[in-house]
Scaffold this active site. Structure first.
Site, PDB file in Angstrom:
ATOM      1  CE  LYS A  54      -3.775  -2.424   2.299  1.00  0.00           C
ATOM      2  NZ  LYS A  54      -4.487  -2.781   3.512  1.00  0.00           N
ATOM      3  CD  GLN A  98      -3.331  -4.314   6.699  1.00  0.00           C
ATOM      4  OE1 GLN A  98      -3.453  -3.283   6.047  1.00  0.00           O
ATOM      5  NE2 GLN A  98      -3.768  -5.476   6.243  1.00  0.00           N
ATOM      6  CG  ASP A 121      -9.500   0.193   5.376  1.00  0.00           C
ATOM      7  OD1 ASP A 121      -9.303  -0.378   4.291  1.00  0.00           O
ATOM      8  OD2 ASP A 121      -8.795   0.030   6.392  1.00  0.00           O
TER       9      ASP A 121
HETATM   10  N1  GUN Z   1      -6.777  -6.608   6.560  1.00  0.00           N
HETATM   11  C1  GUN Z   1      -7.155  -7.383   5.511  1.00  0.00           C
HETATM   12  N2  GUN Z   1      -7.780  -6.637   4.578  1.00  0.00           N
HETATM   13  C2  GUN Z   1      -7.784  -5.361   5.034  1.00  0.00           C
HETATM   14  C3  GUN Z   1      -8.286  -4.146   4.511  1.00  0.00           C
HETATM   15  O1  GUN Z   1      -8.859  -4.071   3.406  1.00  0.00           O
HETATM   16  N3  GUN Z   1      -8.091  -3.038   5.298  1.00  0.00           N
HETATM   17  C4  GUN Z   1      -7.479  -3.106   6.518  1.00  0.00           C
HETATM   18  N4  GUN Z   1      -7.371  -1.968   7.200  1.00  0.00           N
HETATM   19  N5  GUN Z   1      -7.015  -4.231   7.028  1.00  0.00           N
HETATM   20  C5  GUN Z   1      -7.171  -5.352   6.283  1.00  0.00           C
END
Ligand code: GUN
Length: 295
Positions: A54, A98, A121
């Site tokens: 990311k 995350q 998100d």
């Molecule tokens: N963990 C697995 N997928 C995601 C996601 O799309 N966003 C976040 N913040 N954590 C995750």
């Protein structure tokens, strides 16, 4: 018949080029640089690799990007204070924490502490609520990416029988919701299967479009789908390591067998994964534009 491979990698690259141009224009015409912070608690290897990807993408697109690593034993109060700091930082338009978080931290409390206008998100209840009633909001990245893939691949969703396997808050529930809405990539008839579904194959065999987010390798096999189905495989399962130590990945469907029956299918890796990251970038650009009063 061998299925058309829907390359999330290629579609994501196309969207990233569009975003790169948009970021350039935002900077030159309005003096706005999209800002994204990704907060990682602990050292889970999968989370590290997602967050690194990311950050790399944000950097490549010309964002102001911050990777904020916190120790596994950070207290909930300290994490909430950190989020508050970024909520009040005008150079940051998007905040991502995350998941999963360590057990001593309440996920909901943390997600609800993020300013809904910076919730790129799309997990804050305000954004979830707006999504359900079809108002403008940040859409959760994986379902948003799936819609874009279907639209850009020319898959007709209107009137289609869609079967979703999995009912998570991150994928199953939101994609089912979006695909019943009156919108591009929507207007479908949707069935959601989950761990208490009595006869999953009965449902999956009826699907024109099958979206699998079960979190287990190869739970959908070729005998469970009909000829011509479009398959979107959301799973990323680590099933071993190469001699060089690289993770070997597979999806939630038996790709090799199903590609001989399907009309189109997403691969793992290179399918939904790159789209998820790209939609996070799209949401961050949207957040920056909203902050600057440009939309
Ligand atoms: N963990 C697995 N997928 C995601 C996601 O799309 N966003 C976040 N913040 N954590 C995750």
């Amino acid at each position: 018949m061998s299925a058309k491979i829907i390359s999330g990698k290629e579609i994501a690259a196309q969207i990233r080029e569009e975003l790169k141009e948009e970021v350039k224009r935002l900077k030159s015409d309005h003096g706005v640089t999209p800002g994204l912070v990704t907060i990682l608690v602990g050292e889970d290897p999968a989370s590290i690799s997602y967050v690194t990807a990311k950050q790399k993408t944000a950097h490549d697109l010309g964002f102001h990007s911050i990777q904020d690593n916190q120790p596994e034993d950070i207290s909930e109060d300290d994490l909430l204070a950190l989020i508050d700091k970024y909520n009040n930082d005008d150079s940051i338009h998007g905040i991502l924490v995350q998941l999963p978080l360590p057990k001593h931290i309440d996920d909901s409390k943390v997600l609800e502490a993020i300013d809904p206008d910076k919730d790129v998100d799309g997990f804050h209840p305000v954004n979830v609520g707006r999504m359900v009633i079809g108002e403008r909001c940040f859409l959760p990245c994986t379902p948003h990416g799936i819609l874009e893939m279907l639209i850009r691949s020319g898959v007709e969703t209107s009137g289609a029988e869609v079967v979703v396997v999995g009912r998570s808050n991150i994928v199953g529930k939101p994609i089912a919701n979006l695909m019943i809405q009156k919108r591009d990539g929507g207007n479908a008839t949707v069935t959601v299967c989950h761990t208490r579904t009595k006869d999953m194959a009965f449902h999956t065999k009826r699907a024109d479009i099958l979206i699998v987010a079960a979190g287990r390798p190869k739970v959908v096999t070729a005998d469970m789908v009909k000829d011509g189905v479009v398959v979107i495989d959301v799973g990323v399962n680590r099933i071993g390591k190469t001699p060089e130590g690289k993770a070997i990945l597979c999806g939630d469907v038996d790709f090799d067998a199903i590609k001989e029956k399907a009309s189109a299918i997403t691969p793992v890796p290179g399918g939904v994964g790159p789209m998820t990251i790209t939609m996070l970038m799209k949401n961050t650009v949207q957040a920056a534009k909203q902050f600057a009063g440009l939309v």
